[in-house]
Write an enzyme that holds these catalytic residues in place. Structure first.
Site, PDB file in Angstrom:
ATOM      1  N   HIS A   1       0.729  -1.128  -0.011  1.00 47.54           N
ATOM      2  CA  HIS A   1      -0.052  -0.022   0.050  1.00 47.54           C
ATOM      3  C   HIS A   1       0.908   1.188   0.274  1.00 47.54           C
ATOM      4  O   HIS A   1       2.222   1.389   0.704  1.00 47.54           O
ATOM      5  CB  HIS A   1      -0.936   0.116   1.246  1.00 47.54           C
ATOM      6  CG  HIS A   1      -1.808  -1.296   1.535  1.00 47.54           C
ATOM      7  ND1 HIS A   1      -2.569  -1.957   0.692  1.00 47.54           N
ATOM      8  CD2 HIS A   1      -1.386  -2.202   2.517  1.00 47.54           C
ATOM      9  CE1 HIS A   1      -2.868  -2.868   0.928  1.00 47.54           C
ATOM     10  NE2 HIS A   1      -2.239  -3.297   2.054  1.00 47.54           N
TER      11      HIS A   1
ATOM     12  N   ARG B   1      -1.121  -4.887  -6.185  1.00 45.80           N
ATOM     13  CA  ARG B   1      -0.984  -6.168  -6.298  1.00 45.80           C
ATOM     14  C   ARG B   1       0.045  -6.610  -7.326  1.00 45.80           C
ATOM     15  O   ARG B   1      -0.022  -6.300  -8.466  1.00 45.80           O
ATOM     16  CB  ARG B   1      -2.456  -6.955  -6.660  1.00 45.80           C
ATOM     17  CG  ARG B   1      -2.686  -8.379  -6.371  1.00 45.80           C
ATOM     18  CD  ARG B   1      -3.774  -9.070  -7.081  1.00 45.80           C
ATOM     19  NE  ARG B   1      -4.789  -8.576  -6.321  1.00 45.80           N
ATOM     20  CZ  ARG B   1      -6.057  -8.012  -6.746  1.00 45.80           C
ATOM     21  NH1 ARG B   1      -5.981  -7.714  -8.178  1.00 45.80           N
ATOM     22  NH2 ARG B   1      -6.980  -7.307  -6.008  1.00 45.80           N
TER      23      ARG B   1
END
Length: 326
Positions: free
Chosen positions: A97, A192
């Site tokens: 993140h 991802r």
């Protein structure tokens, strides 16, 4: 406008390919599709009690601002913390993140630093934090393309009672066989990087650009003089076991999020209707409610999350890599 009061929020159950169909012991339900997460304080969570029943936290934050979200919240009209249960039966994607700066460049209000408290874990349960020392971004990128990304991660074993701190920018993944409760900045950006061949979108360009090769990720070293499991610039988390009534003060700096992880109890405030809650449920006590009482029904064990009212540094952590069994 009606006066704010403690809000019982309805969980949002999120299907994920790595989740479980049996949500016990947190929830007494078995589902057809795998559930990976139960979101407790997202902007779309709805209130289940009182005059605001049916309204979302997001709607109330826009309407009441600092009276709900507190003075320490980074935004006036956005609830500052997202709390979730995680139910991984299989590996999550290898992901990260962004921090505040990188997230704002992407048009988001903030990044995502998070922590995981391990409620339950099977023997040998593992998760990964960061890249192995000496690994370059070029080497990691090449490992992704040759399906060797897991080999370059720092794998650690976890057990019930561990608190894991995951600063924004840390490459990470979670193995199966555990139940976690996550506290994080209110952000839903995930880059991802690797997903074991599952047909889900990857975000290699953005993700590799947001990786930090050195972060303070790891198991939090408990301070014997503190009641907190973790304190950071973004959140503070406690675990409290109750057999008798517990009096709590709320400052204008932050709301309190009270999550039952075992048993049941009642939140009481003078002049307001009491709120009953049980395992798996969360009560949000707005920053403008100065005092509340937690009364257990027999036994009650809670996690309590809030924002630090003063400047706090990152917690002391340790990282002890092991050979991965994943």
């Amino acid at each position: 406008m009606p006066e704010l009061y403690p809000l019982l929020v309805v969980p949002i159950f999120d299907e994920r390919p790595w989740g479980v169909r049996d949500l016990r012991p947190i929830y007494t339900r078995i589902v057809k599709e795998p559930i990976g997460e139960a979101w407790l304080t997202w902007q779309d969570n709805r209130v289940a009690n009182g005059p605001f029943s049916g309204k979302t936290l997001g709607e109330l934050a826009k309407e009441y601002g600092r009276a709900l979200v507190g003075k320490a919240g980074p935004e006036t009209k956005r609830f500052p913390l997202l709390v979730k249960f995680l139910f991984p039966a299989d590996k999550l994607s290898v992901q990260l993140h962004p921090d505040d700066e990188a997230a704002q460049r992407a048009g988001q209000p903030c990044g995502k630093t998070e922590c995981w408290y391990v409620l339950d874990a099977k023997p040998g349960a593992q998760l990964a934090l960061g890249l192995k020392p000496g690994t370059s971004l070029e080497e990691f990128g090449a490992a992704i393309s040759t399906t060797r990304a897991e080999e370059l991660l720092n794998w650690i074993e976890v057990e019930a009672g561990d608190m894991i701190y995951v600063p924004a920018g840390t490459v990470h993944t979670i193995g199966g066989g555990m139940v976690l409760i996550e506290t994080q900045q209110t952000c839903d950006i995930t880059y991802r990087l690797y997903d074991y061949g599952r047909q889900r979108e990857l975000h290699l360009k953005e993700g590799l650009a947001a990786i930090k090769l050195e972060t303070n990720a790891g198991k939090v070293v408990r301070d014997a003089n503190s009641d907190y499991l973790v304190r950071s610039p973004f959140f503070q988390v406690e675990r409290i076991r109750l057999r008798d009534a517990f009096e709590a003060e709320v400052t204008p700096e932050s709301p309190h999020i009270v999550v039952a992880i075992d048993g049941a109890g009642i939140v009481e405030c003078a002049g307001m209707e009491p709120v009953s809650f049980a395992r798996g449920e969360a009560v949000v006590v707005p920053a403008s409610v100065p005092h509340y009482r937690l009364r257990p029904q027999w036994d009650l064990e809670i996690m309590r999350m809030s924002l630090p009212g003063e400047k706090v540094g990152e917690p002391e952590t340790m990282l002890t890599p092991v050979a991965s069994r994943i």
